[in-house]
Design a protein around this motif. Structure first.
Motif, mmCIF file in Angstrom:
data_model
loop_
_atom_site.group_PDB
_atom_site.id
_atom_site.type_symbol
_atom_site.label_atom_id
_atom_site.label_comp_id
_atom_site.label_asym_id
_atom_site.label_seq_id
_atom_site.Cartn_x
_atom_site.Cartn_y
_atom_site.Cartn_z
ATOM 1 N N TYR A 92 0.840 -1.205 0.000
ATOM 2 C CA TYR A 92 0.000 0.000 0.000
ATOM 3 C C TYR A 92 0.870 1.249 0.000
ATOM 4 O O TYR A 92 2.003 1.232 0.500
ATOM 5 N N PRO A 93 0.347 2.370 -0.516
ATOM 6 C CA PRO A 93 1.133 3.601 -0.545
ATOM 7 C C PRO A 93 1.496 4.075 0.857
ATOM 8 O O PRO A 93 0.709 3.892 1.802
ATOM 9 N N LYS A 94 2.661 4.705 0.932
ATOM 10 C CA LYS A 94 3.171 5.146 2.231
ATOM 11 C C LYS A 94 2.204 6.113 2.921
ATOM 12 O O LYS A 94 2.041 6.091 4.145
ATOM 13 N N GLU A 95 1.541 6.968 2.094
ATOM 14 C CA GLU A 95 0.646 7.968 2.718
ATOM 15 C C GLU A 95 -0.480 7.280 3.508
ATOM 16 O O GLU A 95 -0.963 7.810 4.513
ATOM 17 N N PHE A 96 -0.907 6.084 3.060
ATOM 18 C CA PHE A 96 -1.942 5.339 3.788
ATOM 19 C C PHE A 96 -1.342 4.700 5.046
ATOM 20 O O PHE A 96 -1.906 4.769 6.124
ATOM 21 N N THR A 97 -0.179 4.065 4.859
ATOM 22 C CA THR A 97 0.347 3.247 5.959
ATOM 23 C C THR A 97 0.826 4.118 7.121
ATOM 24 O O THR A 97 0.659 3.761 8.280
ATOM 25 N N VAL A 98 1.357 5.301 6.793
ATOM 26 C CA VAL A 98 1.808 6.204 7.860
ATOM 27 C C VAL A 98 0.613 6.640 8.718
ATOM 28 O O VAL A 98 0.668 6.658 9.956
ATOM 29 N N LYS A 99 -0.495 6.956 8.059
ATOM 30 C CA LYS A 99 -1.700 7.394 8.795
ATOM 31 C C LYS A 99 -2.240 6.242 9.667
ATOM 32 O O LYS A 99 -2.654 6.448 10.800
ATOM 33 N N GLN A 100 -2.220 5.034 9.092
ATOM 34 C CA GLN A 100 -2.708 3.887 9.875
ATOM 35 C C GLN A 100 -1.845 3.646 11.114
ATOM 36 O O GLN A 100 -2.359 3.407 12.204
ATOM 37 N N GLN A 101 -0.520 3.745 10.917
ATOM 38 C CA GLN A 101 0.387 3.551 12.078
ATOM 39 C C GLN A 101 0.102 4.595 13.141
ATOM 40 O O GLN A 101 0.128 4.311 14.338
ATOM 41 N N ARG A 102 -0.189 5.823 12.703
ATOM 42 C CA ARG A 102 -0.455 6.926 13.637
ATOM 43 C C ARG A 102 -1.698 6.594 14.493
ATOM 44 O O ARG A 102 -1.704 6.806 15.704
ATOM 45 N N ILE A 103 -2.728 6.069 13.845
ATOM 46 C CA ILE A 103 -3.963 5.719 14.575
ATOM 47 C C ILE A 103 -3.641 4.697 15.668
ATOM 48 O O ILE A 103 -4.054 4.842 16.821
ATOM 49 N N ILE A 104 -2.871 3.687 15.303
ATOM 50 C CA ILE A 104 -2.547 2.635 16.275
ATOM 51 C C ILE A 104 -1.710 3.210 17.420
ATOM 52 O O ILE A 104 -1.961 2.918 18.600
ATOM 53 N N GLU A 105 -0.754 4.075 17.076
ATOM 54 C CA GLU A 105 0.064 4.712 18.131
ATOM 55 C C GLU A 105 -0.807 5.515 19.103
ATOM 56 O O GLU A 105 -0.581 5.498 20.307
#
Ligand code: F3S
Length: 389
Positions: A92-105
Motif C-alpha cells: 500500500y502507498p506510504k501515505e496510507f500506511t503512515v496514517k494507519q500507524q499513527r492511529i494505532i500509536e
C-alpha cells in the motif's frame, strides 16, 4: 442518572478534558436510554481503527483524546486495522500506511492493547454475566449469545468513553429483562455448512432488526453460530440470540425458516460467476479450529498462481496454530493478522472478484470494496483456490 461523587468530579472536568468528554458521552447515552447509573465493566473493545474506514477527521479526534489525558481504566482491545505488518504493509502507498500507524500509536498512548482483531473473545476467557462495553457487532453478538456475557452494541466513541471511565450505563442488554427473547424462530430445514448459518443470519437480520430471537431446531458449533450472529448483526441490529427455546412462557411472535429462505439469501449474496482472484476465509477472524480445518484441506495441495488465499485471524490464534499455519503457507496461502478484506483496500491490490465462506463479508464487499462476490463453504473455497487456472 445517578452519579457518584467521583463520577460528578469527572463530569465537571476535574480529571481532565478527555475524562470529561468520556463522561459526557456516557451520561448522554444513559439519559437517552433510561439508565439509572454507571456500572463497572470487565473489558472494552474499541472499533474505529482502520484508516480506510475512519479517515483523517477521526485521527484529529483521537489525537485530542490521547494528548489531553485519555487513558483507559478498563482492559481494552482493538478491532482490525487496514493492513498487517508482514504481507500487506509493503503493498500500500506510504501515505496510507503512515496514517494507519499513527492511529494505532494514538490508541496505544491511551493504553489500549493493539490486538487488532474482531474476536477478542479468543484472547482471554470471558465469563457468563460479565459486563462489557464492546463495539464490533459480530463480537457483541458472540459475547452475549455464546458466552452469556452482557454488552450493548457500542459505537466507537461510546466504547472508547467506557474504556476511559471503566464503566458503562446500565441500559439495554445490561438489564436482565431486556435480554429476553421476543421472537421464536423455528428452523425447519437442516443447516449443513457455515455458509448456511451465515445465509440464515443475513435473512433473519433483515426481518428481525433489533428483536431478540430464540431458536428452535438449531444445533450449530460455536464457529457456525459465530457466522450466524455476525451475519444477523450485519444485515440487522441483532445484539443477542438464544439457541434454546425459553422455559418460561413468554408471549412470542413466531417465524419459521425453510430451505427456500436459505437458498434465496445465499443467491442474493453471490453477484457473479467469474473466477475469483482473492479467496478469503476468516470473517470474523478464524478460531484455532477453523485454521486447523483450512490446513487439513490444503494438505498436499497448492494454491494456483492466479489466486490469492487469505486466512485472516488474530495474532493470538496464529501463535497457537503454528503447525497449521505452516501447512497453509507451504501450500501458497497467507495467514494474515491485524486486518480483514472489508477494512483493507483490496481493490488497490487488483482484486476484482472475491470468494468467501463468510456471509458478512459477502454482504458488505460489493459496496465497501466495490468487488464482485461469490459465497461458498470453506471446502469449496479451498477447491477453487487450488484448481488449475
Ligand atoms: Fe471481523 Fe472484518 Fe469480518 S472486522 S467481522 S473480519 S468484516
Amino acid at each position: 442518572m445517578h452519579l457518584t461523587k467521583q463520577e460528578e468530579h469527572r463530569l465537571d472536568g476535574e480529571y481532565g478534558w478527555a475524562n470529561q468528554i468520556a463522561m459526557k458521552i456516557l451520561t448522554r447515552l444513559g439519559d437517552l436510554f433510561g439508565a439509572t447509573r454507571l456500572i463497572p465493566i470487565q473489558s472494552a473493545h474499541v472499533s474505529g481503527v482502520s484508516y480506510k474506514n475512519i479517515g483523517d477527521t477521526a485521527i484529529d479526534f483521537l489525537n485530542e483524546f490521547a494528548s489531553k489525558g485519555g487513558r483507559t481504566q478498563a482492559l481494552t482491545t482493538l478491532n482490525p486495522s487496514s493492513f498487517d505488518q508482514e504481507y500487506l504493509l509493503k503493498r500500500y502507498p506510504k501515505e496510507f500506511t503512515v496514517k494507519q500507524q499513527r492511529i494505532i500509536e494514538l490508541y496505544e498512548k491511551m493504553l489500549i492493547k493493539p490486538t487488532m482483531t474482531c474476536t477478542p473473545y479468543y484472547l482471554r476467557k470471558i465469563n457468563a454475566g460479565q459486563h462489557l462495553a464492546w463495539a464490533e457487532s459480530s463480537a457483541v453478538v458472540y459475547a452475549n449469545s455464546i458466552l452469556n456475557a452482557w454488552t450493548n452494541r457500542e459505537g466507537a466513541p461510546s466504547a472508547l468513553a467506557a474504556a476511559i471511565v471503566g464503566k458503562t450505563p446500565n441500559y439495554g442488554v445490561h438489564q436482565y429483562e431486556n435480554r429476553q427473547p421476543n421472537v421464536l424462530v423455528t428452523v425447519e430445514t437442516g443447516l449443513q455448512t457455515e455458509t448456511d448459518y451465515g445465509a440464515l443470519g443475513i435473512h433473519l437480520g433483515k426481518l428481525l432488526k433489533d428483536k431478540i430471537p430464540a431458536f428452535e431446531g438449531l444445533h450449530g458449533s460455536d464457529d457456525n453460530l459465530k457466522q450466524l450472529g455476525a451475519a444477523m448483526a450485519a444485515s440487522g441490529m441483532t445484539t443477542l440470540f438464544h439457541t434454546r427455546t425459553p422455559k418460561k412462557k413468554y408471549k412470542l411472535e413466531t417465524m419459521s425458516i425453510e430451505s427456500r429462505d436459505i437458498e434465496e439469501a445465499r443467491s442474493s449474496l453471490c453477484t457473479t460467476d467469474q473466477t475469483p482472484n482473492l479467496i478469503l476465509i476468516g470473517c470474523p477472524h478464524c478460531s484455532t479450529s477453523e485454521v486447523k480445518s483450512v490446513a487439513q484441506k490444503l494438505e498436499c495441495k497448492r494454491v494456483n498462481k492466479n489466486t490469492e488465499l487469505w486466512v485472516c485471524t488474530s495474532r493470538h490464534v496464529k501463535d497457537r496454530s503454528v503447525k497449521y499455519v505452516d501447512v497453509i503457507e507451504r501450500a501458497g496461502g497467507h495467514v494474515i493478522c491485524d486486518t480483514c478484506v472489508i477494512v483493507s483496500w483490496i481493490k488497490n491490490l487488483g482484486v476484482h472478484t472475491l470468494m468467501t465462506n463468510s456471509a458478512k463479508t459477502a454482504f458488505y464487499a460489493p459496496t465497501l470494496n466495490e468487488v464482485e462476490v461469490k459465497l461458498a463453504p470453506q471446502e469449496q473455497c479451498i477447491q477453487v483456490a487450488c484448481a488449475s487456472p
